[in-house]
Design an enzyme around this catalytic site. Structure first.
Site, PDB file in Angstrom:
ATOM      1  CE1 TYR A   1      -3.331   2.906   0.893  1.00  0.00           C
ATOM      2  CE2 TYR A   1      -1.821   3.355   2.705  1.00  0.00           C
ATOM      3  CZ  TYR A   1      -2.883   3.733   1.908  1.00  0.00           C
ATOM      4  OH  TYR A   1      -3.490   4.942   2.114  1.00  0.00           O
TER       5      TYR A   1
ATOM      6  CG  ASP B   1      -6.761  10.369   4.867  1.00  0.00           C
ATOM      7  OD1 ASP B   1      -6.479  11.329   5.602  1.00  0.00           O
ATOM      8  OD2 ASP B   1      -5.921   9.773   4.181  1.00  0.00           O
TER       9      ASP B   1
ATOM     10  CG  ASP C   1      -3.462   5.334   7.415  1.00  0.00           C
ATOM     11  OD1 ASP C   1      -3.543   6.488   7.889  1.00  0.00           O
ATOM     12  OD2 ASP C   1      -3.439   5.097   6.197  1.00  0.00           O
TER      13      ASP C   1
END
Lengths: 122, 122
Positions: B13, B37, B97
């Site tokens: 990612y 986000d 994250d």
């Protein structure tokens, strides 16, 4: 009403965990808060269940240190270190916790990302 | 079926984000995945909305670096650094994250903890 200082709450949480006082840690949570530690384990709900969880700290020689915190309103993720001393050995684990808070700054949920395999011995 | 390697997925990612290829990043997500986000902003759902979000990266000179990952089954939290170069300035942000994954290792949800005030300029 002013916004709670979430960074300060996180530091208070880690300082209180280090004292090993389970009731004092549980008092930082809202009455119906949830706790999932580690993530994927059964979710505990309510201060009694939360105090029982932190009761596992009793008698341990612990230090805690905040490494990084990221706060978004009343939600936060933070990376921290816990060092547990047992005899001559030090066990180090550095979880990432995700928490939500209410308007009074009480913790409404906690989810701890870590695995036993993350633990190191110094 | 074998468990997906979530640590490898996280590295893929971050590597793909650094390429700036929004469609390639979106392809790492499940078709009906969600993206928030930063945490607290509107949740985007589906690969088209997700590709549009990463389209904001197009033309940026980016590097990404994984700092720490904590994996619990098909859930993970990870701390990483993004450095964006614009002319002579470098903008650095280090979010945390939180992601969930399906059995194929596709991202089913992403929540990014960071705030503009966390950004530093080098």
């Amino acid at each position: 009403m002013s916004e709670p200082d979430i960074n300060a709450t996180i530091r208070t949480y880690l300082d209180t965990v280090a004292t090993g006082d389970a009731a004092a840690v549980a008092a930082l949570y809202a009455p119906d808060a949830t706790l999932e530690d580690p993530v994927g384990s059964d979710v505990r709900r309510g201060r009694d269940a939360i105090a029982e969880f932190y009761g596992g700290l009793a008698g341990a020689e612990l230090t805690t240190e905040l490494l990084t915190a990221r706060v978004c309103g009343l939600q936060a993720a933070f990376h921290f270190r816990v060092v547990t001393t047992a005899g001559d050995a030090k066990y180090i684990v550095e979880p990432i916790d995700v928490m939500t808070f209410d308007a009074d700054g009480l913790i409404t949920s906690m989810r701890a990302f870590w695995a036993p395999s993350d633990m190191t011995v110094a």
